[in-house]
Design a protein around this motif. Structure first.
Motif, PDB file in Angstrom:
ATOM      1  N   LEU A  37      29.526  48.957  40.567  1.00 10.00           N
ATOM      2  CA  LEU A  37      30.609  49.925  40.660  1.00 10.00           C
ATOM      3  C   LEU A  37      31.699  49.418  41.597  1.00 10.00           C
ATOM      4  CD1 LEU A  37      31.831  52.718  40.096  1.00 10.00           C
ATOM      5  CD2 LEU A  37      30.504  53.565  42.032  1.00 10.00           C
ATOM      6  N   GLY A  38      31.307  48.845  42.713  1.00 16.97           N
ATOM      7  CA  GLY A  38      32.281  48.300  43.646  1.00 16.97           C
ATOM      8  C   GLY A  38      33.098  47.172  43.028  1.00 16.97           C
ATOM      9  N   GLN A  39      32.441  46.325  42.250  1.00 11.63           N
ATOM     10  CA  GLN A  39      33.145  45.240  41.574  1.00 11.63           C
ATOM     11  C   GLN A  39      34.171  45.778  40.587  1.00 11.63           C
ATOM     12  OE1 GLN A  39      30.052  42.879  39.816  1.00 11.63           O
ATOM     13  NE2 GLN A  39      29.414  41.998  41.762  1.00 11.63           N
ATOM     14  N   TRP A  40      33.767  46.778  39.791  1.00 11.42           N
ATOM     15  CA  TRP A  40      34.682  47.374  38.820  1.00 11.42           C
ATOM     16  C   TRP A  40      35.851  48.045  39.535  1.00 11.42           C
ATOM     17  CZ3 TRP A  40      35.347  46.861  33.757  1.00 11.42           C
ATOM     18  CH2 TRP A  40      34.323  46.320  33.008  1.00 11.42           C
ATOM     19  N   LEU A  41      35.574  48.783  40.603  1.00 12.07           N
ATOM     20  CA  LEU A  41      36.652  49.464  41.325  1.00 12.07           C
ATOM     21  C   LEU A  41      37.616  48.472  41.965  1.00 12.07           C
ATOM     22  CD1 LEU A  41      34.765  52.456  42.956  1.00 12.07           C
ATOM     23  CD2 LEU A  41      36.277  52.480  40.976  1.00 12.07           C
ATOM     24  N   CYS A  42      37.095  47.378  42.507  1.00  9.96           N
ATOM     25  CA  CYS A  42      37.979  46.355  43.077  1.00  9.96           C
ATOM     26  C   CYS A  42      38.847  45.716  42.002  1.00  9.96           C
ATOM     27  CB  CYS A  42      37.163  45.282  43.794  1.00  9.96           C
ATOM     28  SG  CYS A  42      36.538  45.813  45.382  1.00  9.96           S
ATOM     29  N   GLY A  43      38.253  45.424  40.858  1.00 12.68           N
ATOM     30  CA  GLY A  43      39.023  44.856  39.748  1.00 12.68           C
ATOM     31  C   GLY A  43      40.095  45.806  39.249  1.00 12.68           C
ATOM     32  N   LEU A  44      39.735  47.085  39.114  1.00 13.59           N
ATOM     33  CA  LEU A  44      40.721  48.075  38.670  1.00 13.59           C
ATOM     34  C   LEU A  44      41.838  48.247  39.695  1.00 13.59           C
ATOM     35  CD1 LEU A  44      38.493  50.819  37.020  1.00 13.59           C
ATOM     36  CD2 LEU A  44      40.080  49.254  35.897  1.00 13.59           C
ATOM     37  N   ALA A  45      41.487  48.223  40.969  1.00 18.48           N
ATOM     38  CA  ALA A  45      42.505  48.345  42.013  1.00 18.48           C
ATOM     39  C   ALA A  45      43.447  47.147  41.988  1.00 18.48           C
ATOM     40  CB  ALA A  45      41.840  48.479  43.377  1.00 18.48           C
ATOM     41  N   LEU A  46      42.907  45.964  41.772  1.00 17.58           N
ATOM     42  CA  LEU A  46      43.732  44.758  41.713  1.00 17.58           C
ATOM     43  C   LEU A  46      44.674  44.810  40.511  1.00 17.58           C
ATOM     44  CD1 LEU A  46      44.260  41.946  42.920  1.00 17.58           C
ATOM     45  CD2 LEU A  46      42.555  41.077  41.331  1.00 17.58           C
ATOM     46  N   LEU A  47      44.131  45.143  39.329  1.00 18.77           N
ATOM     47  CA  LEU A  47      44.973  45.229  38.136  1.00 18.77           C
ATOM     48  C   LEU A  47      45.987  46.361  38.252  1.00 18.77           C
ATOM     49  CD1 LEU A  47      42.388  44.576  35.289  1.00 18.77           C
ATOM     50  CD2 LEU A  47      44.181  43.055  36.105  1.00 18.77           C
ATOM     51  N   GLY A  48      45.555  47.496  38.806  1.00 19.79           N
ATOM     52  CA  GLY A  48      46.471  48.626  38.957  1.00 19.79           C
ATOM     53  C   GLY A  48      47.611  48.325  39.909  1.00 19.79           C
ATOM     54  N   SER A  49      47.312  47.645  40.989  1.00 22.28           N
ATOM     55  CA  SER A  49      48.383  47.308  41.931  1.00 22.28           C
ATOM     56  C   SER A  49      49.334  46.269  41.337  1.00 22.28           C
ATOM     57  CB  SER A  49      47.808  46.832  43.260  1.00 22.28           C
ATOM     58  OG  SER A  49      47.015  45.685  43.063  1.00 22.28           O
ATOM     59  N   ALA A  50      48.814  45.327  40.558  1.00 23.57           N
ATOM     60  CA  ALA A  50      49.691  44.349  39.907  1.00 23.57           C
ATOM     61  C   ALA A  50      50.586  45.046  38.880  1.00 23.57           C
ATOM     62  CB  ALA A  50      48.861  43.255  39.234  1.00 23.57           C
ATOM     63  N   TRP A  51      50.002  45.988  38.117  1.00 23.89           N
ATOM     64  CA  TRP A  51      50.801  46.744  37.142  1.00 23.89           C
ATOM     65  C   TRP A  51      51.875  47.554  37.853  1.00 23.89           C
ATOM     66  CZ3 TRP A  51      51.432  52.037  36.706  1.00 23.89           C
ATOM     67  CH2 TRP A  51      52.147  52.463  35.592  1.00 23.89           C
ATOM     68  N   ALA A  52      51.493  48.245  38.929  1.00 21.40           N
ATOM     69  CA  ALA A  52      52.457  49.074  39.655  1.00 21.40           C
ATOM     70  C   ALA A  52      53.575  48.219  40.246  1.00 21.40           C
ATOM     71  CB  ALA A  52      51.748  49.859  40.755  1.00 21.40           C
TER      72      ALA A  52
END
Length: 125
Positions: A37-52
């Protein structure tokens, strides 16, 4: 030879390290391994911040219009793709689920034994 307190501390450190725990700040034990779960959340946070950063850039730093038009709905497209993948995975796993005929026969035998026991105790079935 180490004093008893130092040897005990070293032993506890090795036990914690074997379980994936490391001493954190102030001697607090911290889990060293990241969960899935931590890995998925870190990946989503990274992709989300790049998108933003790309989609919500200040006016002077905005990407060209065609790229911006493709970037804005990208999270929705990714969410739909993830949903399709999830449905396909569940469908495939359901279609290839193994039947356990031995376990089914054993369960039927247990049911027969339970019914016979209940009849013997006077419960009509």
């Amino acid at each position: 030879m180490l004093p008893a307190a130092a040897a005990d501390k070293a032993r506890r450190f090795l036990e914690h390290r074997e379980r994936g725990l490391t001493p954190g700040p102030g001697g607090v034990r911290v889990l060293a391994a990241m969960t899935k779960l931590g890995q998925w959340l870190c990946g989503l946070a990274l992709l989300g911040s790049a998108w933003a950063a790309l989609a919500l850039a200040p006016p002077g730093l905005q990407p060209p219009a065609p790229l911006r038009q493709a970037l804005l709905p990208l999270p929705v497209y990714l969410l739909v793709a993830f949903g399709c993948y999830s449905l396909a995975t569940v469908g495939y796993r359901l279609a290839t689920f193994n039947d356990c005929e031995e376990a089914a026969a054993e369960l039927q035998e247990h049911i027969r034994a339970a019914r016979a026991d209940l009849r013997r105790r006077g419960l009509p079935l």
